[in-house]
Enzyme design. Structure first.
Site, mmCIF file in Angstrom:
data_model
loop_
_atom_site.group_PDB
_atom_site.id
_atom_site.type_symbol
_atom_site.label_atom_id
_atom_site.label_comp_id
_atom_site.label_asym_id
_atom_site.label_seq_id
_atom_site.Cartn_x
_atom_site.Cartn_y
_atom_site.Cartn_z
ATOM 1 C CG HIS A 121 -0.226 -0.150 2.523
ATOM 2 N ND1 HIS A 121 0.280 0.914 3.223
ATOM 3 C CD2 HIS A 121 0.076 -1.252 3.252
ATOM 4 C CE1 HIS A 121 0.842 0.482 4.338
ATOM 5 N NE2 HIS A 121 0.742 -0.829 4.378
ATOM 6 C CG ASP A 122 -0.411 4.244 1.144
ATOM 7 O OD1 ASP A 122 -1.281 4.947 0.600
ATOM 8 O OD2 ASP A 122 -0.637 3.543 2.149
ATOM 9 N N GLY A 139 5.023 -1.054 2.824
ATOM 10 C CA GLY A 139 4.182 0.104 2.575
ATOM 11 C C GLY A 139 4.953 1.410 2.508
#
Length: 262
Positions: A121-122, A139
């Protein structure tokens, strides 16, 4: 006409260009948009709020746009954005972003993503990168253009990897890597400038000499980072052909948040 295999499941709300191909047993969710020329192989799942550009090729068994592996995620409508011209091999996992960051995971253009790669994520990945088999990003990792991650390289969350950097096989990376630097080991250590990669990309001898001079100020001169930044500023003025590259290294020192690999 779209070439969608009879066994594929494409949600009626998904937006696919008429030239997109979808292979057997693949699943495309309702919030997915795919642009012209992209080929989705068999057994690929693309879900979430995912936008995919032109002329990508997804090989079999990928998981694209699944929920982030973050216990703080609470179903927010976060996104995954993939650019154009990417080759994405087998068993990759690309996750959505989270509300704790910008809310989007990004992959740029013309990247070569090998089997079993994980983009958490991200993550923000630039263009023209190479990820060898089993390279793994936790992440919030940022990766610059033309960076290369060798097989089984693992990157700690929130790390930054500068443009044209090279991460060696099995490297355990817990700090930031400035542009043009080659690192390897567990824990990671700086091994020099990625000279071979720069030559392949057409960097001139004066450019490479300037980058090597900057590297020596950061890694070989026993300077603090503040002293190194001042030395790099002087090198920019003394080596105008390499000034943009030296400036990129100096600027990176100002945004490194986990400390640089030294």
């Amino acid at each position: 006409m779209m070439k969608i295999h009879a066994t594929a499941i494409v949600d009626p709300k998904a937006e696919l260009d008429s030239s997109v191909e979808v292979g057997p047993y693949s699943i495309i969710g309702p919030n997915v948009r795919i642009d012209a020329g992209t080929v989705v192989g068999p057994h690929v799942v693309i879900e979430g709020h995912t936008t995919i550009g032109k002329d990508n090729r997804f090989f079999q068994f990928g998981s694209i746009g699944a929920a982030p592996q973050d216990k703080k995620w609470n179903g927010e409508p976060t996104r995954l954005e993939i650019g154009s011209g990417n080759t994405i091999r087998e068993f990759v996992t690309f996750n959505l972003g989270t509300a704790q960051d910008e809310g989007v995971t990004r992959l740029g253009d013309d990247n070569w993503i090998s089997a079993y790669v994980h983009l958490a994520h991200d993550c923000q990945v630039g263009s023209h990168t190479i990820f060898s088999n089993n390279a793994q990003l936790a992440g919030h990792v940022h990766v610059g253009d033309h960076a290369i991650l060798s097989g089984y390289a693992g990157v700690h969350q929130f790390c930054k990897i500068g443009a044209h950097a090279f991460i060696g096989m099995y490297t355990s990376l817990t700090q930031d890597v400035p542009p043009f630097v080659l690192v390897s080991g567990n824990p990671a250590g700086a091994r020099g400038v990625n000279i071979e990669g720069l030559k392949r990309r057409g960097f001139t001898r004066p450019q490479i000499d300037g980058i090597r001079a900057a590297y020596k100020h950061i890694y070989r001169s026993n300077l603090t980072l503040e002293e190194a930044k001042a030395a790099l500023l002087r090198e920019e003025e003394a080596m105008p052909e390499a000034a943009p590259d030296i400036r990129a290294m100096r600027d990176f020192l100002g945004i490194a948040t986990r400390g640089i690999v030294r």
